[in-house]
Design a protein around this motif. Sequence first.
Motif, PDB file in Angstrom:
ATOM      1  N   THR A 259       0.833  -1.197   0.000  1.00  0.00           N
ATOM      2  CA  THR A 259       0.000   0.000   0.000  1.00  0.00           C
ATOM      3  C   THR A 259       0.869   1.250   0.000  1.00  0.00           C
ATOM      4  O   THR A 259       1.825   1.351   0.751  1.00  0.00           O
ATOM      5  CB  THR A 259      -0.908   0.016   1.249  1.00  0.00           C
ATOM      6  N   ALA A 260       0.537   2.185  -0.842  1.00  0.00           N
ATOM      7  CA  ALA A 260       1.379   3.384  -0.997  1.00  0.00           C
ATOM      8  C   ALA A 260       1.514   4.143   0.310  1.00  0.00           C
ATOM      9  O   ALA A 260       0.556   4.330   1.048  1.00  0.00           O
ATOM     10  CB  ALA A 260       0.778   4.297  -2.057  1.00  0.00           C
ATOM     11  N   THR A 261       2.729   4.592   0.589  1.00  0.00           N
ATOM     12  CA  THR A 261       3.025   5.392   1.767  1.00  0.00           C
ATOM     13  C   THR A 261       3.589   6.726   1.311  1.00  0.00           C
ATOM     14  O   THR A 261       4.443   6.761   0.424  1.00  0.00           O
ATOM     15  CB  THR A 261       4.071   4.675   2.653  1.00  0.00           C
ATOM     16  N   PRO A 262       3.128   7.852   1.863  1.00  0.00           N
ATOM     17  CA  PRO A 262       3.627   9.161   1.432  1.00  0.00           C
ATOM     18  C   PRO A 262       5.144   9.248   1.519  1.00  0.00           C
ATOM     19  O   PRO A 262       5.756   8.728   2.451  1.00  0.00           O
ATOM     20  CB  PRO A 262       2.959  10.121   2.432  1.00  0.00           C
ATOM     21  N   SER A 263       5.747   9.905   0.545  1.00  0.00           N
ATOM     22  CA  SER A 263       7.199  10.066   0.520  1.00  0.00           C
ATOM     23  C   SER A 263       7.675  10.766   1.786  1.00  0.00           C
ATOM     24  O   SER A 263       7.124  11.783   2.195  1.00  0.00           O
ATOM     25  CB  SER A 263       7.604  10.884  -0.710  1.00  0.00           C
ATOM     26  N   GLY A 264       8.703  10.198   2.421  1.00  0.00           N
ATOM     27  CA  GLY A 264       9.258  10.792   3.631  1.00  0.00           C
ATOM     28  C   GLY A 264       8.510  10.428   4.899  1.00  0.00           C
ATOM     29  O   GLY A 264       8.902  10.826   5.991  1.00  0.00           O
ATOM     30  N   ALA A 265       7.419   9.656   4.767  1.00  0.00           N
ATOM     31  CA  ALA A 265       6.633   9.311   5.950  1.00  0.00           C
ATOM     32  C   ALA A 265       7.390   8.350   6.853  1.00  0.00           C
ATOM     33  O   ALA A 265       7.226   8.366   8.068  1.00  0.00           O
ATOM     34  CB  ALA A 265       5.294   8.704   5.537  1.00  0.00           C
ATOM     35  N   ILE A 266       8.215   7.474   6.248  1.00  0.00           N
ATOM     36  CA  ILE A 266       8.968   6.493   7.020  1.00  0.00           C
ATOM     37  C   ILE A 266      10.448   6.848   6.993  1.00  0.00           C
ATOM     38  O   ILE A 266      11.052   6.941   5.925  1.00  0.00           O
ATOM     39  CB  ILE A 266       8.757   5.074   6.459  1.00  0.00           C
ATOM     40  N   SER A 267      11.020   7.069   8.158  1.00  0.00           N
ATOM     41  CA  SER A 267      12.447   7.365   8.261  1.00  0.00           C
ATOM     42  C   SER A 267      12.932   6.904   9.632  1.00  0.00           C
ATOM     43  O   SER A 267      12.738   7.594  10.634  1.00  0.00           O
ATOM     44  CB  SER A 267      12.712   8.863   8.072  1.00  0.00           C
ATOM     45  N   ILE A 268      13.527   5.718   9.672  1.00  0.00           N
ATOM     46  CA  ILE A 268      14.030   5.137  10.915  1.00  0.00           C
ATOM     47  C   ILE A 268      15.554   5.145  10.848  1.00  0.00           C
ATOM     48  O   ILE A 268      16.141   4.641   9.889  1.00  0.00           O
ATOM     49  CB  ILE A 268      13.525   3.695  11.107  1.00  0.00           C
ATOM     50  N   GLU A 269      16.200   5.716  11.861  1.00  0.00           N
ATOM     51  CA  GLU A 269      17.647   5.889  11.820  1.00  0.00           C
ATOM     52  C   GLU A 269      18.306   5.489  13.135  1.00  0.00           C
ATOM     53  O   GLU A 269      17.719   5.649  14.208  1.00  0.00           O
ATOM     54  CB  GLU A 269      17.996   7.351  11.543  1.00  0.00           C
ATOM     55  N   ILE A 270      19.527   4.989  13.026  1.00  0.00           N
ATOM     56  CA  ILE A 270      20.381   4.787  14.198  1.00  0.00           C
ATOM     57  C   ILE A 270      21.084   6.115  14.466  1.00  0.00           C
ATOM     58  O   ILE A 270      21.779   6.638  13.594  1.00  0.00           O
ATOM     59  CB  ILE A 270      21.426   3.685  13.945  1.00  0.00           C
ATOM     60  N   VAL A 271      20.899   6.669  15.652  1.00  0.00           N
ATOM     61  CA  VAL A 271      21.489   7.977  15.939  1.00  0.00           C
ATOM     62  C   VAL A 271      22.626   7.909  16.952  1.00  0.00           C
ATOM     63  O   VAL A 271      23.403   8.857  17.078  1.00  0.00           O
ATOM     64  CB  VAL A 271      20.419   8.976  16.427  1.00  0.00           C
ATOM     65  N   GLU A 272      22.731   6.807  17.673  1.00  0.00           N
ATOM     66  CA  GLU A 272      23.818   6.694  18.655  1.00  0.00           C
ATOM     67  C   GLU A 272      24.086   5.232  18.972  1.00  0.00           C
ATOM     68  O   GLU A 272      23.157   4.431  19.084  1.00  0.00           O
ATOM     69  CB  GLU A 272      23.461   7.426  19.953  1.00  0.00           C
ATOM     70  N   VAL A 273      25.366   4.894  19.108  1.00  0.00           N
ATOM     71  CA  VAL A 273      25.765   3.598  19.648  1.00  0.00           C
ATOM     72  C   VAL A 273      26.735   3.871  20.787  1.00  0.00           C
ATOM     73  O   VAL A 273      27.839   4.380  20.565  1.00  0.00           O
ATOM     74  CB  VAL A 273      26.432   2.694  18.590  1.00  0.00           C
ATOM     75  N   HIS A 274      26.314   3.572  22.003  1.00  0.00           N
ATOM     76  CA  HIS A 274      27.176   3.768  23.175  1.00  0.00           C
ATOM     77  C   HIS A 274      27.882   2.441  23.425  1.00  0.00           C
ATOM     78  O   HIS A 274      27.415   1.595  24.178  1.00  0.00           O
ATOM     79  CB  HIS A 274      26.343   4.189  24.385  1.00  0.00           C
ATOM     80  N   TYR A 275      29.019   2.271  22.753  1.00  0.00           N
ATOM     81  CA  TYR A 275      29.694   0.975  22.748  1.00  0.00           C
ATOM     82  C   TYR A 275      30.658   0.785  23.912  1.00  0.00           C
ATOM     83  O   TYR A 275      30.965  -0.343  24.296  1.00  0.00           O
ATOM     84  CB  TYR A 275      30.435   0.770  21.423  1.00  0.00           C
ATOM     85  N   ASP A 276      31.162   1.873  24.489  1.00  0.00           N
ATOM     86  CA  ASP A 276      32.141   1.764  25.577  1.00  0.00           C
ATOM     87  C   ASP A 276      31.428   1.921  26.917  1.00  0.00           C
ATOM     88  O   ASP A 276      31.432   2.990  27.526  1.00  0.00           O
ATOM     89  CB  ASP A 276      33.228   2.828  25.406  1.00  0.00           C
ATOM     90  N   ALA A 277      30.811   0.854  27.368  1.00  0.00           N
ATOM     91  CA  ALA A 277      30.006   0.895  28.590  1.00  0.00           C
ATOM     92  C   ALA A 277      30.842   1.300  29.797  1.00  0.00           C
ATOM     93  O   ALA A 277      31.868   0.692  30.085  1.00  0.00           O
ATOM     94  CB  ALA A 277      29.367  -0.469  28.837  1.00  0.00           C
ATOM     95  N   GLY A 278      30.392   2.337  30.496  1.00  0.00           N
ATOM     96  CA  GLY A 278      31.066   2.770  31.709  1.00  0.00           C
ATOM     97  C   GLY A 278      32.314   3.590  31.491  1.00  0.00           C
ATOM     98  O   GLY A 278      32.918   4.076  32.448  1.00  0.00           O
ATOM     99  N   GLY A 279      32.751   3.737  30.245  1.00  0.00           N
ATOM    100  CA  GLY A 279      33.949   4.517  29.969  1.00  0.00           C
ATOM    101  C   GLY A 279      35.194   3.656  29.849  1.00  0.00           C
ATOM    102  O   GLY A 279      35.165   2.441  30.073  1.00  0.00           O
ATOM    103  N   PRO A 280      36.327   4.268  29.504  1.00  0.00           N
ATOM    104  CA  PRO A 280      37.556   3.523  29.209  1.00  0.00           C
ATOM    105  C   PRO A 280      38.157   2.773  30.390  1.00  0.00           C
ATOM    106  O   PRO A 280      38.940   1.841  30.200  1.00  0.00           O
ATOM    107  CB  PRO A 280      38.514   4.616  28.714  1.00  0.00           C
ATOM    108  N   ASP A 281      37.807   3.160  31.613  1.00  0.00           N
ATOM    109  CA  ASP A 281      38.403   2.517  32.791  1.00  0.00           C
ATOM    110  C   ASP A 281      37.521   1.423  33.384  1.00  0.00           C
ATOM    111  O   ASP A 281      37.825   0.890  34.456  1.00  0.00           O
ATOM    112  CB  ASP A 281      38.694   3.572  33.872  1.00  0.00           C
ATOM    113  N   VAL A 282      36.436   1.096  32.693  1.00  0.00           N
ATOM    114  CA  VAL A 282      35.483   0.105  33.206  1.00  0.00           C
ATOM    115  C   VAL A 282      35.375  -1.054  32.226  1.00  0.00           C
ATOM    116  O   VAL A 282      35.323  -0.853  31.012  1.00  0.00           O
ATOM    117  CB  VAL A 282      34.088   0.748  33.415  1.00  0.00           C
ATOM    118  N   ASP A 283      35.358  -2.272  32.753  1.00  0.00           N
ATOM    119  CA  ASP A 283      35.152  -3.456  31.929  1.00  0.00           C
ATOM    120  C   ASP A 283      33.698  -3.459  31.444  1.00  0.00           C
ATOM    121  O   ASP A 283      32.770  -3.415  32.259  1.00  0.00           O
ATOM    122  CB  ASP A 283      35.434  -4.714  32.754  1.00  0.00           C
TER     123      ASP A 283
END
Length: 219
Positions: free
Chosen positions: A102-126
């Motif tokens: 079913t047709a969806t209006p242009s620009g109606a759907i836009s899902i994005e990854i905006v952040e990945v917090h990969y270093d949990a707790g910072g550099p000094d934390v396991d």
Amino acid sequence: MGLTTSSISQNGGWKAYEFTKSIIEGKYVYIEFDETAGFTGYYGRLLAYVYLENGTDFTAMLVEGGYARVYVEGEFKKESYYLQLEEEAKRERRGLWSILATATPSGAISIEIVEVHYDAGGPDVDDRDMLNDEYIVIVNSGSISINLEGWRLRDEAGFTYTFSNVALDAGGTVTVHTGIGGDYDGHLHWNRKSPVWNNDHDTAYLYNAEGELVDKYSW
């Protein structure tokens, strides 16, 4: 094995249930395991092909009729065959594909990854000590609400998180934490006991329920 359907509370899921009931209720079926895929998947579910008494591949019937989508959780021998059936169902707009087409209006759907917090707790934390501080944030910058059921997050190593029945409103965000916990108010938990995202480099891939790459985020 090799497919997924919408939940029974949704229209597509109910149709898949009714079709399955009409074909196999009260009938004998047999299952076949695939040595390539193993006996169980990531979530501990039994992985097997289902056949009718006459040898018909019932799993293929579901995909061919548009009652289910191909779900790739590792490798399995019939993957390419099922994907061909799915493409045919898409072209013919069968079952769930008639709804998704079913047709969806242009620009109606836009899902994005905006952040990945990969270093949990910072550099000094396991990272293993603060798994819920390792997370990924996804935003719906479109104009309509999107149900993320069947959408998947994956890293470069192939570790995969599959969304359940989660509605992401326009302008809303959802955060997927790596560790163990209950889901609440836009915060979901992968329930892993070890980190996913590498601190030095990695890529987060986001796929929709049809297996199409929607966005990726690299560092």
